[in-house]
Design a protein around this motif. Structure first.
Motif, PDB file in Angstrom:
ATOM      1  N   VAL A 159      50.418  22.578 -67.122  1.00 27.70           N
ATOM      2  CA  VAL A 159      49.866  22.850 -65.796  1.00 27.70           C
ATOM      3  C   VAL A 159      50.960  23.215 -64.801  1.00 27.70           C
ATOM      4  CG1 VAL A 159      48.750  21.762 -63.799  1.00 27.70           C
ATOM      5  CG2 VAL A 159      47.788  21.472 -66.085  1.00 27.70           C
ATOM      6  N   TYR A 160      52.038  22.421 -64.769  1.00 25.77           N
ATOM      7  CA  TYR A 160      53.053  22.636 -63.742  1.00 25.77           C
ATOM      8  C   TYR A 160      54.093  23.673 -64.140  1.00 25.77           C
ATOM      9  CZ  TYR A 160      50.729  19.254 -60.938  1.00 25.77           C
ATOM     10  OH  TYR A 160      49.770  18.634 -60.176  1.00 25.77           O
ATOM     11  N   ASN A 161      54.217  23.970 -65.423  1.00 29.86           N
ATOM     12  CA  ASN A 161      55.050  25.092 -65.838  1.00 29.86           C
ATOM     13  C   ASN A 161      54.461  26.401 -65.314  1.00 29.86           C
ATOM     14  OD1 ASN A 161      57.186  26.384 -67.576  1.00 29.86           O
ATOM     15  ND2 ASN A 161      55.374  27.233 -68.577  1.00 29.86           N
ATOM     16  N   GLU A 162      53.131  26.504 -65.375  1.00 28.95           N
ATOM     17  CA  GLU A 162      52.467  27.707 -64.860  1.00 28.95           C
ATOM     18  C   GLU A 162      52.653  27.843 -63.360  1.00 28.95           C
ATOM     19  OE1 GLU A 162      48.439  27.330 -66.133  1.00 28.95           O
ATOM     20  OE2 GLU A 162      48.876  27.829 -68.242  1.00 28.95           O
ATOM     21  N   LYS A 163      52.862  26.730 -62.662  1.00 25.44           N
ATOM     22  CA  LYS A 163      53.081  26.746 -61.218  1.00 25.44           C
ATOM     23  C   LYS A 163      54.574  26.798 -60.865  1.00 25.44           C
ATOM     24  CE  LYS A 163      50.507  23.593 -59.109  1.00 25.44           C
ATOM     25  NZ  LYS A 163      49.611  24.365 -58.202  1.00 25.44           N
ATOM     26  N   ASN A 164      55.428  26.692 -61.903  1.00 27.03           N
ATOM     27  CA  ASN A 164      56.881  26.702 -61.735  1.00 27.03           C
ATOM     28  C   ASN A 164      57.347  25.591 -60.797  1.00 27.03           C
ATOM     29  OD1 ASN A 164      59.444  27.704 -62.379  1.00 27.03           O
ATOM     30  ND2 ASN A 164      59.509  28.970 -60.527  1.00 27.03           N
ATOM     31  N   GLN A 165      56.816  24.391 -61.053  1.00 24.68           N
ATOM     32  CA  GLN A 165      57.231  23.240 -60.252  1.00 24.68           C
ATOM     33  C   GLN A 165      57.225  21.986 -61.135  1.00 24.68           C
ATOM     34  OE1 GLN A 165      53.651  23.384 -57.514  1.00 24.68           O
ATOM     35  NE2 GLN A 165      53.780  21.160 -57.762  1.00 24.68           N
ATOM     36  N   THR A 166      57.839  20.941 -60.622  1.00 21.65           N
ATOM     37  CA  THR A 166      57.912  19.671 -61.337  1.00 21.65           C
ATOM     38  C   THR A 166      56.511  19.080 -61.498  1.00 21.65           C
ATOM     39  OG1 THR A 166      60.089  19.261 -60.395  1.00 21.65           O
ATOM     40  CG2 THR A 166      58.895  17.347 -61.236  1.00 21.65           C
ATOM     41  N   PRO A 167      56.203  18.521 -62.699  1.00 22.03           N
ATOM     42  CA  PRO A 167      57.046  18.280 -63.869  1.00 22.03           C
ATOM     43  C   PRO A 167      56.897  19.376 -64.929  1.00 22.03           C
ATOM     44  CG  PRO A 167      55.028  17.043 -64.098  1.00 22.03           C
ATOM     45  CD  PRO A 167      54.903  17.820 -62.831  1.00 22.03           C
ATOM     46  N   MET A 168      57.998  19.940 -65.347  1.00 18.00           N
ATOM     47  CA  MET A 168      57.988  20.933 -66.424  1.00 18.00           C
ATOM     48  C   MET A 168      58.515  20.350 -67.727  1.00 18.00           C
ATOM     49  SD  MET A 168      59.212  24.236 -64.168  1.00 18.00           S
ATOM     50  CE  MET A 168      59.323  25.336 -65.575  1.00 18.00           C
ATOM     51  N   THR A 169      58.958  19.092 -67.663  1.00 17.87           N
ATOM     52  CA  THR A 169      59.477  18.427 -68.861  1.00 17.87           C
ATOM     53  C   THR A 169      58.875  17.031 -68.967  1.00 17.87           C
ATOM     54  OG1 THR A 169      61.340  17.405 -67.711  1.00 17.87           O
ATOM     55  CG2 THR A 169      61.688  19.627 -68.617  1.00 17.87           C
ATOM     56  N   ARG A 170      58.982  16.443 -70.147  1.00 14.87           N
ATOM     57  CA  ARG A 170      58.549  15.060 -70.326  1.00 14.87           C
ATOM     58  C   ARG A 170      59.386  14.109 -69.473  1.00 14.87           C
ATOM     59  NH1 ARG A 170      56.567  17.360 -74.979  1.00 14.87           N
ATOM     60  NH2 ARG A 170      54.675  16.342 -75.808  1.00 14.87           N
ATOM     61  N   MET A 171      60.660  14.443 -69.284  1.00  8.58           N
ATOM     62  CA  MET A 171      61.511  13.601 -68.446  1.00  8.58           C
ATOM     63  C   MET A 171      60.997  13.544 -67.014  1.00  8.58           C
ATOM     64  SD  MET A 171      65.347  14.668 -69.714  1.00  8.58           S
ATOM     65  CE  MET A 171      65.052  16.427 -69.499  1.00  8.58           C
ATOM     66  N   ALA A 172      60.590  14.698 -66.502  1.00  4.10           N
ATOM     67  CA  ALA A 172      60.105  14.749 -65.122  1.00  4.10           C
ATOM     68  C   ALA A 172      58.782  14.006 -64.972  1.00  4.10           C
ATOM     69  CB  ALA A 172      59.955  16.203 -64.674  1.00  4.10           C
ATOM     70  N   THR A 173      57.911  14.098 -65.973  1.00  2.00           N
ATOM     71  CA  THR A 173      56.654  13.346 -65.936  1.00  2.00           C
ATOM     72  C   THR A 173      56.930  11.857 -65.813  1.00  2.00           C
ATOM     73  OG1 THR A 173      55.406  15.004 -67.193  1.00  2.00           O
ATOM     74  CG2 THR A 173      54.595  12.741 -67.266  1.00  2.00           C
ATOM     75  N   ALA A 174      57.836  11.358 -66.654  1.00  4.99           N
ATOM     76  CA  ALA A 174      58.183   9.937 -66.616  1.00  4.99           C
ATOM     77  C   ALA A 174      58.835   9.574 -65.283  1.00  4.99           C
ATOM     78  CB  ALA A 174      59.114   9.592 -67.775  1.00  4.99           C
ATOM     79  N   ALA A 175      59.667  10.464 -64.758  1.00  8.39           N
ATOM     80  CA  ALA A 175      60.365  10.190 -63.495  1.00  8.39           C
ATOM     81  C   ALA A 175      59.382  10.089 -62.335  1.00  8.39           C
ATOM     82  CB  ALA A 175      61.391  11.281 -63.216  1.00  8.39           C
ATOM     83  N   ILE A 176      58.372  10.956 -62.303  1.00 12.88           N
ATOM     84  CA  ILE A 176      57.369  10.923 -61.234  1.00 12.88           C
ATOM     85  C   ILE A 176      56.597   9.608 -61.274  1.00 12.88           C
ATOM     86  CG2 ILE A 176      55.138  11.923 -60.557  1.00 12.88           C
ATOM     87  CD1 ILE A 176      56.401  14.688 -61.270  1.00 12.88           C
ATOM     88  N   ILE A 177      56.244   9.186 -62.470  1.00  7.18           N
ATOM     89  CA  ILE A 177      55.506   7.928 -62.616  1.00  7.18           C
ATOM     90  C   ILE A 177      56.378   6.751 -62.181  1.00  7.18           C
ATOM     91  CG2 ILE A 177      54.518   6.337 -64.322  1.00  7.18           C
ATOM     92  CD1 ILE A 177      53.504   8.853 -65.818  1.00  7.18           C
ATOM     93  N   ARG A 178      57.631   6.742 -62.605  1.00 11.26           N
ATOM     94  CA  ARG A 178      58.539   5.655 -62.211  1.00 11.26           C
ATOM     95  C   ARG A 178      58.728   5.610 -60.697  1.00 11.26           C
ATOM     96  NH1 ARG A 178      61.562   6.714 -67.157  1.00 11.26           N
ATOM     97  NH2 ARG A 178      61.592   4.811 -68.413  1.00 11.26           N
ATOM     98  N   GLU A 179      58.926   6.767 -60.100  1.00  4.23           N
ATOM     99  CA  GLU A 179      59.145   6.821 -58.657  1.00  4.23           C
ATOM    100  C   GLU A 179      57.942   6.249 -57.908  1.00  4.23           C
ATOM    101  OE1 GLU A 179      60.372  10.049 -55.192  1.00  4.23           O
ATOM    102  OE2 GLU A 179      59.429  10.755 -57.033  1.00  4.23           O
ATOM    103  N   GLN A 180      56.743   6.644 -58.327  1.00  4.89           N
ATOM    104  CA  GLN A 180      55.540   6.175 -57.634  1.00  4.89           C
ATOM    105  C   GLN A 180      55.325   4.680 -57.846  1.00  4.89           C
ATOM    106  OE1 GLN A 180      53.325   8.645 -55.751  1.00  4.89           O
ATOM    107  NE2 GLN A 180      53.404   6.619 -54.819  1.00  4.89           N
ATOM    108  N   LEU A 181      55.586   4.195 -59.062  1.00  3.70           N
ATOM    109  CA  LEU A 181      55.435   2.762 -59.329  1.00  3.70           C
ATOM    110  C   LEU A 181      56.470   1.946 -58.572  1.00  3.70           C
ATOM    111  CD1 LEU A 181      54.604   2.743 -63.152  1.00  3.70           C
ATOM    112  CD2 LEU A 181      53.073   2.111 -61.276  1.00  3.70           C
TER     113      LEU A 181
END
Length: 388
Positions: free
Chosen positions: A158-180
């Motif tokens: 979804v976000y690769n098509e929008k050219n924004q974060t998260p484009m990797t599994r690392m970024a997905t995990a980072a977004i979740i960690r940041e919000q938690l």
């Protein structure tokens, strides 16, 4: 209503070979053997040795949110503009007039978990609800029942098509960690202000952190979309890091890591199994997975992920699991008491027990026989569907 001469699959105690069920208003008032029948009711239904089951439960769907027969107008399952949306509430999106609710109830599925899809790492708040009614507020069992998280391929695409974060599994995990982390700090600041109002001010209101407080405080669980083994392990790693309760949703690769899941005492909503391998994450899809998990002693439920598999085929999915190695009674548990316990709604549904909602399904023969359909479907003490 008094149902007599029934074979009762209570699902939380022994099968009653010849019993009765007394319903008062919307609740089960009494259950027992016919020889111990000591209640009276003007409305008696003699089902003549047919079998009675608790209303079936589909613990992971998008019913009423990805609506039947509609394109964009009926697609309210993903907010693609922000990868972290814990403040979104499924109750604000469900259309109970969706025809699929009618198909659910007619097949004996009386309870569902529904909510956002898996486009966002944090998708929003799931709800547990009945499938009969015309106003979602009156159909709710628990809201929220869980927070939806998603790992792996879907957020990346979804976000690769929008050219924004998260484009990797690392970024997905980072977004979740940041919000938690934000929610955890917000929770601590609120507690300090409540305990010592003279020393600490309440933090500025944060809608996203507020939405995560029931999760942080272990009142609800995270339902985590994860197919691939590495994504499942990332989900577990983060859940342990923040000490939150979690449920693995889908777990397509879980049969390959069953020993490790057993060590973690993980709970898995397994499925859908009645679909094609439509994306790389599904390469290891097998109909044997629910049986493998069950035999390993993992608490497992079978799901359709409606509309991925239409909800009226939940029983067919369970039958296929039996065909491919799952014990029949365990398969029945996987669509009744197991999902109720996993989703923490067992005080209302999942078994035929005094005090629980009077949700019942009556069959003449096995519910796993594809040529059979329910003789009766009863939801909260009301006969919704009758074919007898």
């Amino acid at each position: 209503m008094l149902i007599i001469n029934a074979k009762i699959y209570t699902m939380d105690s022994e099968i009653i070979e010849n019993g009765f069920i007394h319903i008062k208003d919307t609740k089960i008032n009494k259950v027992g053997q016919m020889k111990h029948l000591n209640v009276k009711d003007d409305n008696i239904i003699d089902i003549k040795n047919k079998s009675v089951y608790p209303g079936f439960i589909d613990a992971h769907t998008h019913i009423g949110i990805f609506e039947n027969g509609l394109g964009f107008e009926g697609n309210d399952g993903n907010e693609y503009t922000d990868p972290s949306t814990p403040n979104l509430r499924a109750i604000d999106a469900v259309n109970p007039m969706d025809k699929c609710f009618e198909e659910a109830i007619s097949s004996g599925v009386t309870t569902v978990i529904t909510g956002p899809g898996s486009a966002n790492p944090i998708g929003g708040q799931l709800i547990a609800m009945k499938t009969y009614g015309n106003c979602v507020d009156d159909m709710i069992i628990k809201s929220p029942v869980a927070i939806k998280f998603a790992f792996g391929e879907n957020p990346k695409v979804v976000y690769n098509e929008k050219n924004q974060t998260p484009m990797t599994r690392m970024a997905t995990a980072a977004i979740i960690r940041e919000q938690l982390n934000k929610a955890k700090r917000y929770n601590e600041d609120k507690k300090k202000a409540k305990k010592s109002p003279g020393d600490y001010d309440l933090p500025e209101y944060d809608e996203k952190s507020e939405a995560l407080l029931p999760l942080i405080n272990k009142k609800i669980s995270a339902h985590i979309h994860a197919h691939r083994a590495d994504d499942i392990f990332t989900a577990i790693r983060i859940a342990k890091e923040f000490d939150i309760d979690y449920v693995i949703v889908h777990g397509t690769d879980s049969h390959n890591i069953v020993d490790k899941l057993k060590n973690e005492d993980a709970k898995v909503l397994s499925g859908p199994i009645l679909l094609d391998r439509s994306k790389p994450e599904l390469i290891n899809l097998t109909t044997k997975t629910p049986g493998i998990l069950s035999r390993a002693g993992l608490e497992t439920a079978i799901i359709t992920d409606h509309p991925e598999t239409p909800i009226q085929y939940l029983l067919l999915c369970a039958a296929i699991a039996i065909r491919d190695g799952m014990d029949e009674y365990e398969s029945l548990k996987a669509i009744t008491i197991n999902p109720a316990r996993i989703c923490k709604i067992e005080d209302r549904v999942g078994s035929i027990t005094k005090g629980k909602d009077a949700d019942l399904v009556i069959y003449d023969g096995s519910p796993f026989d594809i040529m059979k359909k329910p003789c009766f479907v009863i939801c909260e003490g009301k006969i919704i569907n009758k074919d007898m």
